[in-house]
Design a protein around this motif. Structure first.
Motif, PDB file in Angstrom:
ATOM      1  N   ALA A  17      29.724 -22.183 -10.871  1.00 13.23           N
ATOM      2  CA  ALA A  17      29.127 -21.432 -10.109  1.00 13.23           C
ATOM      3  C   ALA A  17      28.196 -20.112 -10.434  1.00 13.23           C
ATOM      4  O   ALA A  17      27.339 -20.062 -10.222  1.00 13.23           O
ATOM      5  N   GLN A  18      29.535 -19.185 -10.353  1.00 16.16           N
ATOM      6  CA  GLN A  18      28.968 -18.079 -10.907  1.00 16.16           C
ATOM      7  C   GLN A  18      27.763 -17.624 -11.827  1.00 16.16           C
ATOM      8  O   GLN A  18      26.850 -17.069 -11.625  1.00 16.16           O
ATOM      9  N   LEU A  23      26.001 -18.474  -7.670  1.00 18.52           N
ATOM     10  CA  LEU A  23      26.764 -17.868  -6.508  1.00 18.52           C
ATOM     11  C   LEU A  23      26.283 -16.310  -6.897  1.00 18.52           C
ATOM     12  O   LEU A  23      25.299 -16.095  -7.799  1.00 18.52           O
ATOM     13  N   VAL A  24      26.336 -14.843  -6.205  1.00 24.29           N
ATOM     14  CA  VAL A  24      25.834 -13.649  -6.172  1.00 24.29           C
ATOM     15  C   VAL A  24      26.888 -13.741  -7.921  1.00 24.29           C
ATOM     16  O   VAL A  24      27.754 -13.603  -7.757  1.00 24.29           O
ATOM     17  N   ALA A  25      26.472 -12.164  -8.258  1.00 21.79           N
ATOM     18  CA  ALA A  25      26.779 -11.710  -9.333  1.00 21.79           C
ATOM     19  C   ALA A  25      28.021 -10.564  -9.166  1.00 21.79           C
ATOM     20  O   ALA A  25      29.047 -10.997 -10.476  1.00 21.79           O
ATOM     21  N   ASP A  26      28.110 -10.087  -7.766  1.00 23.51           N
ATOM     22  CA  ASP A  26      29.135  -8.804  -7.481  1.00 23.51           C
ATOM     23  C   ASP A  26      30.460  -9.308  -6.883  1.00 23.51           C
ATOM     24  O   ASP A  26      31.065  -9.323  -6.092  1.00 23.51           O
ATOM     25  N   ALA A  27      30.709 -10.720  -6.420  1.00 20.33           N
ATOM     26  CA  ALA A  27      31.259 -11.446  -5.868  1.00 20.33           C
ATOM     27  C   ALA A  27      33.089 -11.104  -6.397  1.00 20.33           C
ATOM     28  O   ALA A  27      32.992 -11.588  -7.365  1.00 20.33           O
ATOM     29  N   MET A  64      28.815 -19.741   1.114  1.00 18.60           N
ATOM     30  CA  MET A  64      27.985 -20.129   0.463  1.00 18.60           C
ATOM     31  C   MET A  64      27.341 -19.401   1.446  1.00 18.60           C
ATOM     32  O   MET A  64      26.108 -18.318   0.962  1.00 18.60           O
ATOM     33  N   ALA A  65      27.025 -19.148   2.174  1.00 16.16           N
ATOM     34  CA  ALA A  65      26.409 -18.245   3.391  1.00 16.16           C
ATOM     35  C   ALA A  65      26.547 -16.827   3.221  1.00 16.16           C
ATOM     36  O   ALA A  65      26.081 -16.320   2.880  1.00 16.16           O
ATOM     37  N   ALA A  66      28.432 -16.176   2.186  1.00 15.25           N
ATOM     38  CA  ALA A  66      28.675 -15.363   2.066  1.00 15.25           C
ATOM     39  C   ALA A  66      28.485 -15.066   0.515  1.00 15.25           C
ATOM     40  O   ALA A  66      27.914 -13.669   0.199  1.00 15.25           O
TER      41      ALA A  66
END
Length: 71
Positions: A17-18, A23-27, A64-66
């Motif tokens: 998903a990233q 999803l954000v790249a830096d998670a 998903m909010a995070a």
């Protein structure tokens, strides 16, 4: 061993998903996989509350909010 397998599969899915931009790249996805799996196992094994569709949906909404790319 079972929990590690579940965490690995969860990590694989959220990594995909990233890579697709969901999803954000830096998670920190390893931590996220631990939290997702740990939350459900805690609820299943140590709580009297059910692991039902509402619980899973609420957990995914928080995730998903995070971590969601559109946050």
């Amino acid at each position: 061993r079972f929990l590690r397998t579940v965490e690995t599969r969860t990590l694989d899915r959220i990594t995909r998903a990233q890579h697709t931009g969901e999803l954000v790249a830096d998670a920190d996805l390893e931590f996220a996989a631990e939290v997702l799996c740990g939350t459900l196992y805690y609820r299943s094994l140590l709580s009297t509350r059910p692991v039902d569709e509402n619980a899973v949906d609420s957990l995914l909404d928080m995730f998903m909010a995070a971590y969601g790319a559109s946050r």
